[in-house]
Design an enzyme around this catalytic site. Structure first.
Site, PDB file in Angstrom:
ATOM      1  N   GLU A  36      -2.858  10.136  -1.098  1.00  0.00           N
ATOM      2  CA  GLU A  36      -3.861   9.216  -1.347  1.00  0.00           C
ATOM      3  C   GLU A  36      -4.291   9.130  -0.489  1.00  0.00           C
ATOM      4  O   GLU A  36      -5.628   8.817  -0.006  1.00  0.00           O
ATOM      5  CB  GLU A  36      -3.650   7.668  -2.442  1.00  0.00           C
ATOM      6  N   GLU A  37      -3.887   8.825   0.953  1.00  0.00           N
ATOM      7  CA  GLU A  37      -3.673   7.803   2.025  1.00  0.00           C
ATOM      8  C   GLU A  37      -4.014   9.686   2.981  1.00  0.00           C
ATOM      9  O   GLU A  37      -3.540  10.379   2.706  1.00  0.00           O
ATOM     10  CB  GLU A  37      -2.477   7.560   3.489  1.00  0.00           C
TER      11      GLU A  37
ATOM     12  N   HIS B  35      -3.657  -2.026   6.027  1.00  0.00           N
ATOM     13  CA  HIS B  35      -3.223  -0.781   7.502  1.00  0.00           C
ATOM     14  C   HIS B  35      -2.704  -1.077   8.742  1.00  0.00           C
ATOM     15  O   HIS B  35      -2.965  -0.718   9.406  1.00  0.00           O
ATOM     16  CB  HIS B  35      -4.234   0.079   7.039  1.00  0.00           C
TER      17      HIS B  35
ATOM     18  N   ASP C 114       0.814  -1.148  -0.181  1.00  0.00           N
ATOM     19  CA  ASP C 114       0.173   0.182   0.156  1.00  0.00           C
ATOM     20  C   ASP C 114       1.128   1.552  -0.213  1.00  0.00           C
ATOM     21  O   ASP C 114       0.735   1.901   0.745  1.00  0.00           O
ATOM     22  CB  ASP C 114      -0.967  -0.172   1.215  1.00  0.00           C
TER      23      ASP C 114
ATOM     24  N   ASP D 130      -3.455  -1.360  -6.494  1.00  0.00           N
ATOM     25  CA  ASP D 130      -3.194  -0.933  -5.327  1.00  0.00           C
ATOM     26  C   ASP D 130      -3.065  -2.122  -4.626  1.00  0.00           C
ATOM     27  O   ASP D 130      -3.829  -3.072  -4.894  1.00  0.00           O
ATOM     28  CB  ASP D 130      -4.209  -0.396  -5.261  1.00  0.00           C
TER      29      ASP D 130
END
Length: 374
Positions: free
Chosen positions: A193-194, A326, A145, A240
């Site tokens: 992106e995050e 995550h 990620d 992704d």
């Protein structure tokens, strides 16, 4: 009363027939070309690999880690792929985590177009991944990620570069330049992106939102076939969360299911030639998806600002998400290197087939990899 065609009409017909004779349909890669696809090898070693290892650090947007990774990406293209055009798209934004401080977001755009074609005349296959990592938890790396997807795109770009040169030189030598649809290749390595706190429309996709808006409003020269850089995107392929074992990647969008099936067919062929290391089940599970199974489900990601503006999107992301999503153990040691290498090969094959590179891929020496160091 019937009339004989004029010389002008005959000339027009002749040019049309000539153009049709040189215009090729979508050409499948031969078995020989599939066997010539290179392996990343040592370049994907998670400790010392020249491509992947430098990305496997915390790289939150606006931090020193982000700058280090961006410099690595730029150095790779400048040193390994000097024929590519490198540009940046910059923006700043406040975030819920930084208060009144503006955070910089820097998108890297690497482009390879036919050398004779002006920008407004090129339709580009656009391959994308994000290079930033999450703000929390502290020290989070984000291997799937999306360090590994970035590395996959870097490897793919390098793998097709010489073939692109050979194809375009051949076309110029034979007087074919300008007679086919002008197709280019574009790599987007996106920042921001995050989310910084929690995913919302304003706390996420910082770089993608800025780039899509800018490209929509930036005109190409008058009378160009494609009026803006956004309109030049023939297909936006977003990678992704790739790099874990046994991914299950659905086909999300009916309008690009045909492209999904092209990639799925390549996976099937690579497996049949024993060129995939990952065991079954297949990665791309929806090749035979029926017309009654489109429910409109999707995953929010960097493609959204582009899709909202009419760009066709192929989203390559597994659902359910991998277990390490995550989590602190989304790091290099928890990558499944067979899956990483197989995705790299599949993405390279998809690009090569899209760009009609059959017959131009060179035989390569397989790069060695010491799996004990992974």
């Amino acid at each position: 009363m019937a009339r004989l065609p004029s010389l002008h009409h005959l000339l027009q017909l002749g040019y049309l027939l000539l153009w049709l004779s040189f215009t090729k349909a979508y050409t499948h890669l031969s078995e020989e070309s599939l066997r010539r696809l290179p392996e990343p090898g040592d370049d994907f070693n998670v400790k010392t690999g020249r491509i992947l290892a430098p990305i496997l650090i915390p790289r939150v947007s606006g931090t020193e880690g982000s700058t280090k990774v961006l410099n690595h990406l730029v150095d790779f293209f400048k040193t390994s792929l000097p024929n590519w055009s490198i540009s940046f798209q910059n923006s700043t934004s406040k975030t819920p985590a930084t208060g009144d401080r503006d955070v910089p977001f820097i998108n890297l755009i690497a482009t390879r177009d036919p050398p004779w074609a002006p920008p407004g005349e090129v339709s580009r296959l656009t391959m994308a991944a994000h290079y930033d990592s999450k703000f929390t938890p502290s020290g989070f790396i984000g291997a799937i990620d999306s360090a590994a997807p970035c590395a996959m795109l870097m490897h793919a770009a390098r793998s097709v570069d010489t073939a692109l040169t050979k194809k375009w030189e051949s076309m110029e030598a034979e007087g074919l330049s300008g007679l086919e649809e002008e197709k280019g290749l574009q790599i987007l390595l996106l920042d921001g992106e995050e989310s910084f706190i929690s995913w919302t429309d304003t706390d996420s996709l910082y770089g993608a939102r800025s780039l899509a808006a800018e490209w929509e409003s930036t005109p190409h020269p008058a009378l160009s076939t494609f009026h803006t850089p956004l309109a030049s995107i023939s297909l936006f392929v977003l990678l992704d969360l790739l790099g874990s074992k046994n991914p299950r990647v659905p086909s999300y969008f009916k309008t690009t299911h045909w492209a999904y099936k092209k990639m799925a067919a390549l996976e099937t062929r690579l497996r049949s030639l024993s060129l995939f290391a990952s065991p079954k089940p297949v990665f791309l599970v929806d090749a035979n998806k029926g017309a009654d199974r489109w429910t409109g489900g999707m995953v929010l990601d960097d493609h959204v600002p582009f899709m909202d503006r009419g760009v066709e999107v192929l989203h390559i992301i597994p659902t359910p998400f991998p277990r390490v999503w995550h989590e602190m153990d989304d790091d290099g040691e928890h990558l499944d290197m067979d899956a990483v290498n197989d995705w790299s090969k599949l993405v390279t094959a998809f690009i090569a087939e899209w760009m009609d590179l059959d017959g131009f891929l060179e035989a390569t020496v397989k790069r060695a990899v010491d799996k004990s160091e992974l």
